[in-house]
Write a protein that holds these residues in place. Structure first.
Motif, short mmCIF file in Angstrom:
data_model
loop_
_atom_site.label_atom_id
_atom_site.label_comp_id
_atom_site.label_asym_id
_atom_site.label_seq_id
_atom_site.Cartn_x
_atom_site.Cartn_y
_atom_site.Cartn_z
N ALA A 115 40.94 42.42 35.20
CA ALA A 115 39.75 41.70 34.72
C ALA A 115 38.49 42.21 35.44
O ALA A 115 37.43 41.60 35.32
CB ALA A 115 39.91 40.21 34.94
N LYS A 116 38.62 43.30 36.19
CA LYS A 116 37.51 43.97 36.87
C LYS A 116 37.05 43.26 38.14
O LYS A 116 35.88 43.35 38.54
CB LYS A 116 36.31 44.17 35.93
CG LYS A 116 36.64 44.86 34.61
CD LYS A 116 37.21 46.25 34.83
CE LYS A 116 37.47 46.94 33.49
NZ LYS A 116 38.11 48.28 33.67
N ALA A 117 37.97 42.54 38.79
CA ALA A 117 37.63 41.97 40.10
C ALA A 117 37.32 43.09 41.08
O ALA A 117 37.93 44.17 41.04
CB ALA A 117 38.79 41.12 40.62
N ARG A 118 36.37 42.84 41.99
CA ARG A 118 36.02 43.85 42.99
C ARG A 118 37.08 43.93 44.07
O ARG A 118 37.52 45.02 44.47
CB ARG A 118 34.66 43.51 43.61
CG ARG A 118 34.14 44.59 44.59
CD ARG A 118 32.93 44.08 45.37
NE ARG A 118 33.34 43.15 46.42
CZ ARG A 118 33.65 43.52 47.67
NH1 ARG A 118 33.62 44.81 48.02
NH2 ARG A 118 33.98 42.62 48.57
N LYS A 119 37.51 42.76 44.56
CA LYS A 119 38.48 42.70 45.65
C LYS A 119 39.28 41.42 45.52
O LYS A 119 38.73 40.36 45.27
CB LYS A 119 37.75 42.73 47.00
CG LYS A 119 38.66 42.68 48.22
CD LYS A 119 37.83 42.71 49.49
CE LYS A 119 38.71 42.67 50.74
NZ LYS A 119 37.90 42.67 51.99
N VAL A 120 40.59 41.53 45.69
CA VAL A 120 41.48 40.37 45.63
C VAL A 120 42.16 40.21 46.98
O VAL A 120 42.74 41.17 47.51
CB VAL A 120 42.54 40.52 44.52
CG1 VAL A 120 43.40 39.26 44.43
CG2 VAL A 120 41.89 40.81 43.17
N THR A 121 42.10 39.01 47.55
CA THR A 121 42.70 38.72 48.84
C THR A 121 43.69 37.57 48.70
O THR A 121 43.39 36.58 48.02
CB THR A 121 41.63 38.33 49.88
OG1 THR A 121 40.67 39.38 49.97
CG2 THR A 121 42.25 38.07 51.24
#
Length: 407
Positions: A48-54
């Motif tokens: 979904a074009k997230a920049r960064k997933v934590t």
């Protein structure tokens, strides 16, 4: 459970749940029960074009060890780097996904007094940062099976069978079918129609009665409105905060609740179950509580801060909701609250105030939206539940009869 179905569920949480936008950061909070599914959610967020997933992991046995061995001073402290992280979240407003699977009895035996005092101190420090994010960020609470949770719901089944059965219940009630996103669009439209009718009545108070002894009147704010299903953040992004959801809810006016109410399902609080309890309100405040199991825990909960003993939510859910009809007691608030009418002690919702986008949080609270570090839902709905609305022009309008919508 088929991976193709789980992938659709992961996609639903990301696309229709938090509705990740291009370039947004995503925080996922999860227990250790379903790492493969968490991996699916992470991948869907990136798609979904997230920049960064934590991902931040939780494990109840470790929490018990921390409470046992850390001093109260250490449990009550917020390190400088932790505050800096909260400041970062205020500035970046990441999407928050909570994947719950914890054992309803997972913290049994913990030092409750020590845990509560530590939580109180930490939440007082963290609350200003939460307030700054209020209504600005997208968030979604969804569920995945944990082994202990599954065995609690289905004790007669083997571990594997219980896990599969709980997966089936979660996916079914979450409307994960051939086209989950379309199913949620239709569901949201139905909830909105209910809310539109309720809001047209200009309700002054709700009167709850049931044959178990419930007899409670709760006052409403003139500025408040019923909401249900999806919400729109102050960033103008539509999202679904709860998967599943069946409720039409409103924040009542702080200080206006009189009478007694009896819970109809157990409440899971801090990893322990409070069962067969009642609460009496006077002047809007919970002034007397009784419980067959964990009464002291209930008393601790309503003493967390000054607002914890006041109501923050009134939610209407018919006994015919899909979650009620499946016939399971989930021992989990996300599901059990959507099987029955419920109330919540603690924090109210500023976004139930009309035109809240053009008001400050302080303005919303000045109308009577309760403020607290907690928000704890407890179920009161049953087959004999009747609810009448008193309108501001003096009419009495039936809202529920026999646990069902009366309109």
């Amino acid at each position: 459970m088929k991976k193709t179905v789980l992938r659709e569920y992961a996609k639903l949480i990301v696309r229709a749940g938090v509705n990740v936008q291009k370039g947004q950061d995503v925080l996922i909070y999860a227990d250790l029960d379903q790492p493969e599914f968490v991996q699916m959610v992470v991948e869907e967020a990136y798609k979904a074009k997230a920049r960064k997933v934590t991902v931040e992991w939780n494990y109840q046995p470790l929490q018990k060890i921390h409470v046992r061995y850390r001093s109260l001073k250490t449990l009550s402290a917020v390190e400088a780097w932790e505050e800096e992280r909260q400041k970062h979240y205020v500035n970046t407003l990441p999407c928050r996904i909570h994947l719950i699977s914890e054992d309803p009895d997972g913290l049994r035996g913990i030092n409750l007094e020590k845990l509560s005092k530590g939580n109180q101190a930490v939440r007082r420090i963290m609350k200003p940062y939460r307030d700054q994010r209020e209504n600005k960020e997208q968030w979604c609470i969804a569920a995945v099976p944990g082994a202990a949770w599954a065995k609690k719901v289905f004790p007669e089944l083997s571990r594997h069978q219980a896990m599969e059965k709980l997966w089936e219940a979660i996916l079914s009630t979450s409307r994960v079918n051939d086209d989950p996103v379309a199913a949620w669009e239709a569901h949201n439209a139905g909830l909105k129609a209910r809310c539109d009718y309720l809001n047209s009545l200009d309700i002054e108070s709700l009167h709850y009665t049931a044959d178990n002894g419930t007899d409670l009147t709760v006052g409403m704010m003139p500025q408040a409105q019923f909401c249900g299903g999806g919400e729109t953040s102050l960033q103008d992004i539509f999202f679904n905060p709860n998967i599943p959801t069946e409720e039409c809810f409103i924040s009542p006016k702080r200080g206006e609740a009189e009478g007694v109410v009896y819970a109809t399902k157990p409440l899971s609080y801090q990893g322990q179950l409070i069962e067969n309890f009642s609460i009496r309100f006077a002047g809007g405040k919970a002034v007397e509580v009784h419980a067959e199991k964990n009464e002291e825990l209930l008393k601790t909960m309503i003493a967390m801060d000054e607002g914890a003993a006041y109501l923050g939510e009134c939610a209407l859910v018919p006994q015919s909701s899909p979650i009620a009809q499946c016939g399971y007691l989930f021992y989990n608030t996300l599901f059990d609250e959507n099987a029955a009418c419920h109330l919540a002690l603690g924090m109210g919702f500023a976004d139930t105030i009309r035109d809240y986008k053009n008001k400050t949080l302080e303005e919303c609270r000045s109308y009577g939206v309760n403020d607290s570090m907690i928000h704890e839902d407890f179920m009161i709905g049953c087959d004999s539940m009747a609810i009448d609305a008193k309108t501001r022009d003096g009419k009495i309008v039936p809202i529920f009869r026999g646990g069902e919508w009366a309109f």
